[in-house]
Design an enzyme around this catalytic site. Sequence first.
Site, short mmCIF file in Angstrom:
data_model
loop_
_atom_site.label_atom_id
_atom_site.label_comp_id
_atom_site.label_asym_id
_atom_site.label_seq_id
_atom_site.Cartn_x
_atom_site.Cartn_y
_atom_site.Cartn_z
N SER A 22 59.74 50.18 56.81
CA SER A 22 59.03 48.91 56.93
C SER A 22 57.70 49.07 56.22
O SER A 22 57.19 50.19 56.07
CB SER A 22 58.80 48.56 58.41
OG SER A 22 57.90 47.47 58.54
N TYR A 27 56.37 50.84 67.20
CA TYR A 27 57.11 50.41 66.00
C TYR A 27 56.57 51.09 64.74
O TYR A 27 57.32 51.74 64.00
CB TYR A 27 57.07 48.89 65.85
CG TYR A 27 57.94 48.40 64.70
CD1 TYR A 27 59.33 48.33 64.85
CD2 TYR A 27 57.39 48.04 63.48
CE1 TYR A 27 60.14 47.91 63.81
CE2 TYR A 27 58.20 47.61 62.43
CZ TYR A 27 59.56 47.55 62.60
OH TYR A 27 60.37 47.15 61.56
#
Length: 319
Positions: free
Chosen positions: A164, A176
């Site tokens: 990401s 995350y």
Amino acid sequence: MFLYICGLVVLYYIVRWYRERERVPDRGNKYVFITGCDSGFGKLLTSHLDKCGFCVVAACLTEKGEEELKKSCSSRLSTVHLNVTKSESIDKAFAFIKNLVGEKGLWALVNNAGVALPSGPDDWLTLQDYEIMLDVNLNGVIGVTLSVLPLIKKARGRVVNVASVFGRISPFGGPYSVSKYGVEAFNDTLRRTLYYFGVKVLCIEPGFFKTNVTDVDLHIRNVRQLWEKIPEETKEEYGHDYVDKVENVMKEKFSKMPDGNLMKVVSCMEHAVSAVRPRTRYSPGWDAKFFWLPLSYLPTCISDYLLLKDAVRPAKCVM
């Protein structure tokens, strides 16, 4: 001088476009293993690569996911149940793939499985909250990759890791970004390790796209669930209207950010799998290219200021 530089930039992109057009031959004999195919990018990529002529092995967590793909894809598709957090599930998937591909080996692995919750301020979370996400987003990537590496080396294929843009910068708290930074590090070490064996290791770094990972309602529900668990002292620090303020920001700003065109990411994945000369990194999404990645290269004091200036402040903020 300016026109000369512009000409060189244009020439660079023309040459790159020309070199990247060539695709690998004999796709009907190349197997691609994709994790996280129940929905989102994984499901779309499975259908796309199936149409491109590859033999796709789609790993799903649910039977429903497997059945939906079987209905929409050709007979070349194979599906397998996979829970990336369970070593026995990974071993069963490996045995299935090894028997399927035989001496051809595995052309490509796409590590797509991932989760985005729980997510919130770090002092709202526990070590278990981190472990839950790291088991999927990082340990799952490592476990699946190591299991099938002998088959990939046999085919001199490639590994495609879906990280990401938040593996390059951390705009919010929680595990995350931690997990995605880990994927980036694993991707880099693996790329250098497998270089000598003719195996390519590529990384996809998407920005905000409209999937379950960016579902505003899920994130609001997550924040409220975390709020109910934290001590009263922490609630006093943040203020009892903090969650309402966060919800308003999510609905007004966050909900408008995700890009609905998932094919921008899927096209990058397909190129990483099928191009003769794939890129080392792909950053699909205008926000990734022109905001998050440039922001990650700025001095820390500037990136911190830009990320904090519009953030919801705790009630007992001292800064």
